[in-house]
Design a protein around this motif. Structure first.
Motif, PDB file in Angstrom:
ATOM      1  N   LYS A 126      68.005  73.927  -0.352  1.00 16.68           N
ATOM      2  CA  LYS A 126      68.675  75.201  -0.631  1.00 16.68           C
ATOM      3  C   LYS A 126      70.160  75.103  -0.287  1.00 16.68           C
ATOM      4  CE  LYS A 126      69.211  79.403  -1.787  1.00 16.68           C
ATOM      5  NZ  LYS A 126      69.281  79.705  -3.211  1.00 16.68           N
ATOM      6  N   LEU A 127      70.471  74.524   0.854  1.00 20.29           N
ATOM      7  CA  LEU A 127      71.883  74.391   1.243  1.00 20.29           C
ATOM      8  C   LEU A 127      72.645  73.486   0.289  1.00 20.29           C
ATOM      9  CD1 LEU A 127      72.371  74.233   5.108  1.00 20.29           C
ATOM     10  CD2 LEU A 127      73.233  75.884   3.488  1.00 20.29           C
ATOM     11  N   ILE A 128      72.058  72.386  -0.100  1.00 22.08           N
ATOM     12  CA  ILE A 128      72.742  71.464  -1.016  1.00 22.08           C
ATOM     13  C   ILE A 128      73.055  72.157  -2.338  1.00 22.08           C
ATOM     14  CG2 ILE A 128      72.442  69.385  -2.434  1.00 22.08           C
ATOM     15  CD1 ILE A 128      70.943  68.151  -0.051  1.00 22.08           C
ATOM     16  N   TYR A 129      72.071  72.861  -2.882  1.00 20.55           N
ATOM     17  CA  TYR A 129      72.272  73.498  -4.187  1.00 20.55           C
ATOM     18  C   TYR A 129      73.061  74.804  -4.092  1.00 20.55           C
ATOM     19  CZ  TYR A 129      69.176  69.939  -5.956  1.00 20.55           C
ATOM     20  OH  TYR A 129      68.635  68.721  -6.294  1.00 20.55           O
ATOM     21  N   SER A 130      73.372  75.231  -2.868  1.00 19.68           N
ATOM     22  CA  SER A 130      74.196  76.425  -2.675  1.00 19.68           C
ATOM     23  C   SER A 130      75.688  76.108  -2.674  1.00 19.68           C
ATOM     24  CB  SER A 130      73.833  77.106  -1.346  1.00 19.68           C
ATOM     25  OG  SER A 130      72.506  77.543  -1.365  1.00 19.68           O
ATOM     26  N   LEU A 131      76.009  74.823  -2.650  1.00 19.24           N
ATOM     27  CA  LEU A 131      77.409  74.408  -2.636  1.00 19.24           C
ATOM     28  C   LEU A 131      78.035  74.649  -4.009  1.00 19.24           C
ATOM     29  CD1 LEU A 131      76.954  71.060  -0.700  1.00 19.24           C
ATOM     30  CD2 LEU A 131      77.990  73.160   0.193  1.00 19.24           C
ATOM     31  N   PRO A 132      79.331  74.988  -4.050  1.00 19.70           N
ATOM     32  CA  PRO A 132      79.997  75.242  -5.333  1.00 19.70           C
ATOM     33  C   PRO A 132      80.269  73.956  -6.112  1.00 19.70           C
ATOM     34  CG  PRO A 132      81.556  75.440  -3.529  1.00 19.70           C
ATOM     35  CD  PRO A 132      80.201  75.221  -2.907  1.00 19.70           C
ATOM     36  N   ILE A 134      61.332  91.844   4.646  1.00 21.40           N
ATOM     37  CA  ILE A 134      61.041  90.453   4.260  1.00 21.40           C
ATOM     38  C   ILE A 134      61.416  90.225   2.803  1.00 21.40           C
ATOM     39  CG2 ILE A 134      59.170  88.798   3.840  1.00 21.40           C
ATOM     40  CD1 ILE A 134      57.796  89.929   6.367  1.00 21.40           C
ATOM     41  N   GLY A 135      61.087  91.182   1.934  1.00 18.92           N
ATOM     42  CA  GLY A 135      61.441  91.066   0.520  1.00 18.92           C
ATOM     43  C   GLY A 135      62.938  90.982   0.315  1.00 18.92           C
ATOM     44  N   LEU A 136      63.684  91.821   1.021  1.00 15.52           N
ATOM     45  CA  LEU A 136      65.149  91.798   0.891  1.00 15.52           C
ATOM     46  C   LEU A 136      65.741  90.499   1.428  1.00 15.52           C
ATOM     47  CD1 LEU A 136      65.967  95.498   1.878  1.00 15.52           C
ATOM     48  CD2 LEU A 136      66.163  94.456  -0.397  1.00 15.52           C
ATOM     49  N   LEU A 137      65.206  90.029   2.551  1.00 13.70           N
ATOM     50  CA  LEU A 137      65.694  88.759   3.105  1.00 13.70           C
ATOM     51  C   LEU A 137      65.369  87.585   2.182  1.00 13.70           C
ATOM     52  CD1 LEU A 137      64.841  89.260   6.877  1.00 13.70           C
ATOM     53  CD2 LEU A 137      67.131  89.015   5.895  1.00 13.70           C
ATOM     54  N   ASN A 138      64.187  87.595   1.585  1.00 12.42           N
ATOM     55  CA  ASN A 138      63.839  86.537   0.629  1.00 12.42           C
ATOM     56  C   ASN A 138      64.774  86.563  -0.574  1.00 12.42           C
ATOM     57  OD1 ASN A 138      61.694  84.909   1.620  1.00 12.42           O
ATOM     58  ND2 ASN A 138      60.320  86.656   1.407  1.00 12.42           N
ATOM     59  N   LEU A 139      65.109  87.749  -1.045  1.00  9.34           N
ATOM     60  CA  LEU A 139      66.050  87.880  -2.156  1.00  9.34           C
ATOM     61  C   LEU A 139      67.427  87.349  -1.761  1.00  9.34           C
ATOM     62  CD1 LEU A 139      66.466  88.984  -5.037  1.00  9.34           C
ATOM     63  CD2 LEU A 139      67.136  91.144  -3.992  1.00  9.34           C
ATOM     64  N   GLU A 140      67.854  87.684  -0.553  1.00 10.72           N
ATOM     65  CA  GLU A 140      69.145  87.193  -0.053  1.00 10.72           C
ATOM     66  C   GLU A 140      69.123  85.670   0.074  1.00 10.72           C
ATOM     67  OE1 GLU A 140      72.223  88.340   3.582  1.00 10.72           O
ATOM     68  OE2 GLU A 140      70.341  89.430   3.374  1.00 10.72           O
ATOM     69  N   TYR A 141      67.995  85.126   0.530  1.00  4.67           N
ATOM     70  CA  TYR A 141      67.837  83.675   0.649  1.00  4.67           C
ATOM     71  C   TYR A 141      67.899  83.006  -0.730  1.00  4.67           C
ATOM     72  CZ  TYR A 141      65.562  79.172   1.493  1.00  4.67           C
ATOM     73  OH  TYR A 141      65.275  77.836   1.533  1.00  4.67           O
ATOM     74  N   GLU A 142      67.178  83.551  -1.686  1.00  2.00           N
ATOM     75  CA  GLU A 142      67.131  82.972  -3.035  1.00  2.00           C
ATOM     76  C   GLU A 142      68.495  83.012  -3.720  1.00  2.00           C
ATOM     77  OE1 GLU A 142      64.646  81.279  -4.344  1.00  2.00           O
ATOM     78  OE2 GLU A 142      63.485  81.646  -2.525  1.00  2.00           O
ATOM     79  N   MET A 197      77.471  79.472  -1.457  1.00  2.00           N
ATOM     80  CA  MET A 197      78.686  79.372  -0.656  1.00  2.00           C
ATOM     81  C   MET A 197      79.769  80.189  -1.338  1.00  2.00           C
ATOM     82  SD  MET A 197      80.616  75.893   0.505  1.00  2.00           S
ATOM     83  CE  MET A 197      82.037  75.908   1.577  1.00  2.00           C
ATOM     84  N   ASP A 198      80.462  81.028  -0.563  1.00  3.53           N
ATOM     85  CA  ASP A 198      81.554  81.826  -1.116  1.00  3.53           C
ATOM     86  C   ASP A 198      82.741  80.923  -1.437  1.00  3.53           C
ATOM     87  OD1 ASP A 198      80.106  84.191  -0.890  1.00  3.53           O
ATOM     88  OD2 ASP A 198      80.850  84.597   1.133  1.00  3.53           O
ATOM     89  N   PRO A 199      83.567  81.296  -2.426  1.00  3.08           N
ATOM     90  CA  PRO A 199      84.660  80.417  -2.869  1.00  3.08           C
ATOM     91  C   PRO A 199      85.643  79.995  -1.768  1.00  3.08           C
ATOM     92  CG  PRO A 199      84.375  82.252  -4.382  1.00  3.08           C
ATOM     93  CD  PRO A 199      83.452  82.501  -3.233  1.00  3.08           C
ATOM     94  N   ASN A 200      86.011  80.895  -0.876  1.00  7.88           N
ATOM     95  CA  ASN A 200      86.993  80.550   0.155  1.00  7.88           C
ATOM     96  C   ASN A 200      86.348  80.332   1.520  1.00  7.88           C
ATOM     97  OD1 ASN A 200      89.221  80.739  -1.612  1.00  7.88           O
ATOM     98  ND2 ASN A 200      89.179  82.957  -1.416  1.00  7.88           N
ATOM     99  N   ARG A 255      76.109  82.064   8.032  1.00  7.56           N
ATOM    100  CA  ARG A 255      75.457  83.094   7.210  1.00  7.56           C
ATOM    101  C   ARG A 255      74.025  82.690   6.870  1.00  7.56           C
ATOM    102  NH1 ARG A 255      76.588  84.540   2.223  1.00  7.56           N
ATOM    103  NH2 ARG A 255      77.557  82.578   1.651  1.00  7.56           N
ATOM    104  N   PHE A 256      73.864  81.427   6.487  1.00  7.43           N
ATOM    105  CA  PHE A 256      72.551  80.898   6.121  1.00  7.43           C
ATOM    106  C   PHE A 256      71.594  80.978   7.307  1.00  7.43           C
ATOM    107  CE2 PHE A 256      69.618  77.297   5.255  1.00  7.43           C
ATOM    108  CZ  PHE A 256      69.133  77.717   4.028  1.00  7.43           C
ATOM    109  N   SER A 257      72.063  80.598   8.478  1.00  5.59           N
ATOM    110  CA  SER A 257      71.228  80.606   9.683  1.00  5.59           C
ATOM    111  C   SER A 257      70.748  82.014  10.022  1.00  5.59           C
ATOM    112  CB  SER A 257      71.993  80.032  10.876  1.00  5.59           C
ATOM    113  OG  SER A 257      72.282  78.680  10.658  1.00  5.59           O
ATOM    114  N   ILE A 258      71.602  82.994   9.847  1.00  2.00           N
ATOM    115  CA  ILE A 258      71.216  84.384  10.136  1.00  2.00           C
ATOM    116  C   ILE A 258      70.056  84.803   9.239  1.00  2.00           C
ATOM    117  CG2 ILE A 258      71.988  86.796   9.938  1.00  2.00           C
ATOM    118  CD1 ILE A 258      74.777  85.768  10.901  1.00  2.00           C
ATOM    119  N   ILE A 259      70.158  84.498   7.963  1.00  2.00           N
ATOM    120  CA  ILE A 259      69.092  84.853   7.015  1.00  2.00           C
ATOM    121  C   ILE A 259      67.794  84.142   7.391  1.00  2.00           C
ATOM    122  CG2 ILE A 259      68.331  84.716   4.609  1.00  2.00           C
ATOM    123  CD1 ILE A 259      71.363  84.878   3.861  1.00  2.00           C
TER     124      ILE A 259
END
Length: 168
Positions: A72-78, A25-33, A37-40, A49-53
Motif C-alpha cells: 500500500k505504501l509503495i503504490y501510494s507514492l506519486p 471501521i468503514g470510514l477508516l478502511n475507505l481512508e486506507y484504500e 502521498m500528498d504532492p508537497n 498519516r499512514f500510521s495513524i490510520i
C-alpha cells in the motif's frame, strides 16, 4: 422491573456502540484504500498519516499484514517516485520486506535526492529564462517570416494587376 430496564439500556448501548464501531471501521478502511502521498508531503509526513490510520484500524481489531502495508505504501507514492518504486519492486521480495526497511529506504532516497532536486530547480530556473527568450525570438521570427511571405505574395499579385490593367 428496574433490572429489566437496566438490561434493556445495556443492550441498546451495546447495539449503538457496535453500529458506531462498524461505521468508524468503514470510514477508516475507505481512508486506507484511498491513501496517497500528498504532492508537497515528505516521506516522514506521509508515514505519520499512514500510521495513524493503520493504528486506528488495529485498535478496532482489524488485522492488516505487513506485506499488505508495504504494498500500500509503495503504490501510494506519486509518479515522481516511479523509478524508486520500480527499483524496490524488482529488487525486493515484497512479502518479506519489513515496513521499517521500506521507510528507511524511502527516507534515504529522499535525503539523497534533495540536493539533486535543488540543483535541477536551479538549472531549470536559470535556463527557463533563456528558453522563454529563445521561444519568443523564435515565434517572432516565424511571425516575421510568414508576414514577409504574405507581403511578397501580395506584391506579386499587385504587380500582376498593374501589368494586366488596361492602361499599361
Amino acid at each position: 422491573m428496574e433490572l429489566n430496564c437496566k438490561a434493556l439500556h445495556i443492550l441498546f448501548c451495546t447495539l449503538g456502540t457496535n453500529d458506531v464501531k462498524e461505521t468508524k471501521i468503514g470510514l477508516l478502511n475507505l481512508e486506507y484504500e484511498n491513501f496517497k502521498m500528498d504532492p508537497n508531503e515528505d516521506i516522514k509526513g506521509m508515514f505519520n498519516r499512514f500510521s495513524i490510520i493503520v493504528n486506528q484500524l488495529k485498535g478496532f481489531g482489524e488485522e492488516i499484514s505487513e506485506g499488505k502495508l508495504v504494498r500500500k505504501l509503495i503504490y501510494s507514492l506519486p509518479e515522481s517516485w516511479d523509478s524508486k518504486k520500480m527499483t524496490i519492486i524488482e529488487a525486493k521480495d515484497l512479502k518479506k520486506l519489513k515496513l521499517d526497511e521500506l521507510i528507511g529506504s524511502l527516507l534515504t532516497h529522499e535525503l539523497m535526492s534533495i540536493p539533486l532536486k535543488r540543483e535541477n530547480e536551479k538549472i531549470i530556473k536559470e535556463q527557463g529564462v533563456d528558453v522563454n527568450i529563445i521561444a519568443l525570438k523564435s515565434s517572432k521570427c516565424k511571425y516575421e517570416d510568414s508576414s514577409m511571405e504574405e507581403s511578397s505574395e501580395e506584391d506579386e499579385e499587385m504587380a500582376y494587376l498593374f501589368k494586366t490593367s488596361p492602361g499599361s
